[in-house]
Design an enzyme around this catalytic site. Structure first.
Site, PDB file in Angstrom:
ATOM      1  CD  GLU A  35      -2.557   1.506   2.540  1.00  0.00           C
ATOM      2  OE1 GLU A  35      -2.182   0.893   3.559  1.00  0.00           O
ATOM      3  OE2 GLU A  35      -3.486   2.319   2.540  1.00  0.00           O
ATOM      4  NE  ARG A 262       4.287  -7.556  10.487  1.00  0.00           N
ATOM      5  CZ  ARG A 262       3.372  -6.673  10.103  1.00  0.00           C
ATOM      6  NH1 ARG A 262       2.117  -6.847  10.422  1.00  0.00           N
ATOM      7  NH2 ARG A 262       3.718  -5.604   9.419  1.00  0.00           N
ATOM      8  CE  LYS A 272       3.056  -0.010   5.066  1.00  0.00           C
ATOM      9  NZ  LYS A 272       2.517   0.092   3.704  1.00  0.00           N
TER      10      LYS A 272
END
Length: 677
Positions: A35, A262, A272
RNA sequence: UGGUCUAUGGUGUAACUGGCAACACGUCUGAUUUUGGUUCAGAAGAGUCUAGGUUCGAGCCCUAGUAGACCAACCA
């Protein structure tokens, strides 16, 4: 010689299995779907390397697809940064795609859903919808608009699209199951109204699809075979499949979603949102601050693409939570740079060294190897003169036996130059050393081949000629956080763990002349110190170097060790609670059967000693230890013998345990059991 | 408390249809070295979360626990 079997990660196993089951390799297709709302970090690198790595391995195309369904958060700046980073890592995407490319198709499919009675327009507030959603443990309730007639849904959705409603006033929802144990299946939202300009579609749309609706369908449009994402999307898979079912044409490929864990790195954060917070609160200078775990930060710090790819490769892919030690990342960059970085000299914390028997005003040009790891790397010239700088830490008036550097009366070599001997020091009124006076052995020039030049000395120091060196700024970095996993504490904000000393700026370092020509993107090893790279902040007048990573430093470790022992005694027992004794016995016992001789005896006696602190209540449950765990049974038997001596009364459970010991096939256990009575 | 997932040396990963738990980092020795780097040789460190079960044999299969993670944004 046996070929080492290539070890596959679980994703590769899945693909191999698919291939074996007849899936044709030409249909393999992957994608990396960021994104564009932030910069890529080392965790993304794992996903990038996974997807593009698979593409390389199977010769399959990999798309770069921007998941740009939310104009409120996404920006072109991030698109550019992401493309730059992936390209820098050395990967090529087959197609550059955007979820927004499929807005029309998505809209058409939504109409189809409405017509089939599988979607409806809701007009409640977000609070109402949230409360109807229920909780993970209780079912939700239906929206009052759930059974709105198809025609009305069509009409309202049309108006939503045409911008006739205010943002947030209407929604399109899928009609699935408000009682599903999977929250994502409780009539998820397909479309919401957002009156923001989109970075690609501008003002063409005012309704935007949600992630779930856009993502799987985008995979389908692109005919992605294996859609890989992180574990938190596991619960979305059911919805991913449901959406696909609605539009799937059996003549086409059906994408499959698979999830992996992850990657986390110790002493940093990897979200983020948190990275953005560090940027916005000016804790770091920007997304590309060299302390950031972002790709751009690592690049600026001096990491190479190869080192990051190597790190991803050796870290592997799995499904469990992990915190990979930064030392692995550091190993990867050292390994890469050791092979390629040009060796130079620079002094960070200078002290003046005067060679009293070297002619004043004379400059000698010496040759220095560019890289001892690469015989073809050649040499470069370094000027040498009477007055030099060396590191302050490289001199001690009296160094002691283990100090392999310069001290009064001792000889060391100046790298690529001469052997010197320190004779005296000049101090200021505070007692700080201003100058070290030494003499050099004229015959000992490096590479001259003389006997003197090959003489063994205690150590070798790096240096710069004061007259020829130039000043530059050097920035040294330490971990950004003091805690290994700063965002893992429920009761504490990760910002509480920020390391106040993560940046150390040395305004006046002295570097050898060749470094004046350094370019951004080239890497150097400052001998004995570490790897350094030119920072883009550099100007013609003032160069700035970033320390990428230090060399391994066993000396520093040695020096630190005694101090650590004092401040942080790691000794167990003593003040530990009693319960520890039992688990310690279990620990020792486990390996009992592997031991023999002295080692066995010490193990046994420490068990006997620990048993003094054990209560019968703690011991009894272990009587049930399975027969194959002989070691543990021996340990328990030993502890039991101590308790019995201390007056523990015999009981049926004990009796039975001892009997079982006597009948065991293990000699040691037998022997101990028989000794008890 | 419902659902889902995970559990292998300090850390990260392997172990193919059950068959001596392997590799890398880290740690510790020693050798070499004009970088206390590199390289080389070696060592320590796990009975695979616990307890049962199936089996000649279980890290892998079964049962029951335990621990951790994820799921209730008009984020992705």
């Amino acid at each position: 010689m046996k070929e080492p079997i290539e070890s596959l990660n679980f994703i590769e196993h899945i693909i191999e299995e698919d291939l074996e089951n007849g899936f044709s390799q030409e249909k393999l297709r992957f994608r990396f779907p960021p994104e564009p709302n932030g910069y890529l970090h080392i965790g993304h690198a794992a996903s990038i390397c996974l997807n593009f790595g698979l593409g390389e391995k199977y010769n399959a195309p990999v798309n770069l697809r921007f998941d740009d369904t939310n104009p409120a958060k996404e920006e072109q700046e991030y698109v550019d940064a992401i493309k730059r980073d992936i390209a820098w890592l050395g990967f090529q995407w087959a197609q550059e795609c955007y979820s927004s490319d499929y807005f029309q198709q998505l809209y058409d499919w939504a109409i189809q859903l409405i017509k089939e009675g599988k979607a409806y327009v809701d007009q409640q507030s977000s609070e109402q919808i949230a409360s109807q959603k229920g909780t993970p443990t209780t079912a939700g309730t239906d929206s009052p608009y759930r059974n709105r007639p198809v025609e009305e849904n069509l009409e309202l959705f049309e108006k939503m699209k045409n911008g006739e409603f205010a943002a947030g006033s209407y929604l399109l929802r899928a009609k699935i199951d408000m009682a599903s144990p999977n929250m994502h299946m409780r009539d998820p939202i397909l479309y919401r109204i957002i009156n923001k300009s989109h970075h690609r579609t501008g003002n063409e749309w005012c309704i935007y699809p949600m992630y779930d609706w856009a993502h799987g369908q985008s995979d389908y449009v692109e005919q992605v075979s294996h859609s890989l994402c992180t574990l938190e999307f596991k619960a979305h898979r059911e919805l991913y499949d449901w959406y696909l079912d609605q539009v799937y044409d059996p003549a086409t490929l059906r994408p499959k979603q698979r999830e992996f864990a992850r990657r986390n790195l110790s002493y940093t954060v990897m979200s983020k949102r948190k990275l953005l917070e560090l940027v916005q609160k000016n804790i770091v200078s920007g997304w590309d601050d060299p302390r950031m775990p972002t790709i751009s930060g690592l690049r600026r710090r001096g990491y190479t693409p190869d080192s990051i790819r190597k790190f991803s490769e050796v870290s592997g892919i799995s499904k469990r939570d992990n915190v990979t030690d930064v030392s692995l990342l550091e190993y990867c960059i050292r390994e890469d740079l050791n092979k390629s970085a040009t060796r130079v000299m620079g002094v960070l914390n200078p002290v003046k060294l005067v060679i009293t028997n070297f002619p004043e005003g004379k400059t000698e040009i010496l040759a220095m190897e560019n890289n001892p790891e690469d015989p073809n790397s050649g040499t470069h010239e370094v000027p040498f003169s009477r007055e030099l700088y060396i590191e302050r830490e490289d001199f001690r008036e009296d160094g002691g036996k283990k100090f392999f550097r310069l001290s009064l009366g001792n000889e060391v070599r100046l790298k690529s130059a001469y052997i010197i001997q320190a004779n005296s020091v000049v101090k200021d009124e505070k007692g700080e050393i201003q100058e070290i006076h030494c003499t050099y052995d004229e015959e000992s020039r490096s590479g001259s081949g003389t006997e003197a030049s090959t003489r063994k000395v205690k150590g070798t120091l790096h240096w710069v000629s004061i007259e020829h060196a130039f000043k530059a700024e050097v920035r040294e970095y330490d971990r950004l956080f003091l805690d290994e996993a700063p965002d893992s504490h429920e009761d504490k904000n990760f910002l509480e763990f920020v390391n106040p000393d993560s940046l150390n700026v040395i305004q006046e370092a002295y570097l050898e002349p060749i470094l004046k020509d350094a370019q951004v993107g080239s890497h150097f090893q400052f001998q004995r110190l570490g790897y350094f790279a030119l920072d883009p902040d550099s100007t013609a007048d003032k160069l700035v170097f970033n320390k990428t990573v230090g060399l391994k430093d066993t000396w520093a470790k040695q020096e630190k060790a005694p101090a650590q022992n004092q401040s942080q005694p790691k000794a167990p027992s003593q003040n530990q609670p009693k319960k520890k004794a039992m688990s310690e016995i279990q620990q020792i016992s486990k390996k009992l059967t592997n031991l023999s001789g002295d080692k066995l005896e010490t193990a046994k006696s420490s068990i006997l000693k620990l048993a003094e602190e054990v209560s019968y209540e703690e011991l009894e449950p272990l009587f049930g230890t399975s027969v194959k765990k002989v070691g543990t049974r021996i340990g328990v038997m030993l502890a039991l013998s101590v308790l019995l001596e201390k007056g523990q009364e015999m009981n049926p459970a004990i009796q039975e345990f001892i009997e079982s010991g006597k009948n065991d096939s293990n000699e040691l256990l037998k022997e101990i059991s028989e000794k008890i009575n």
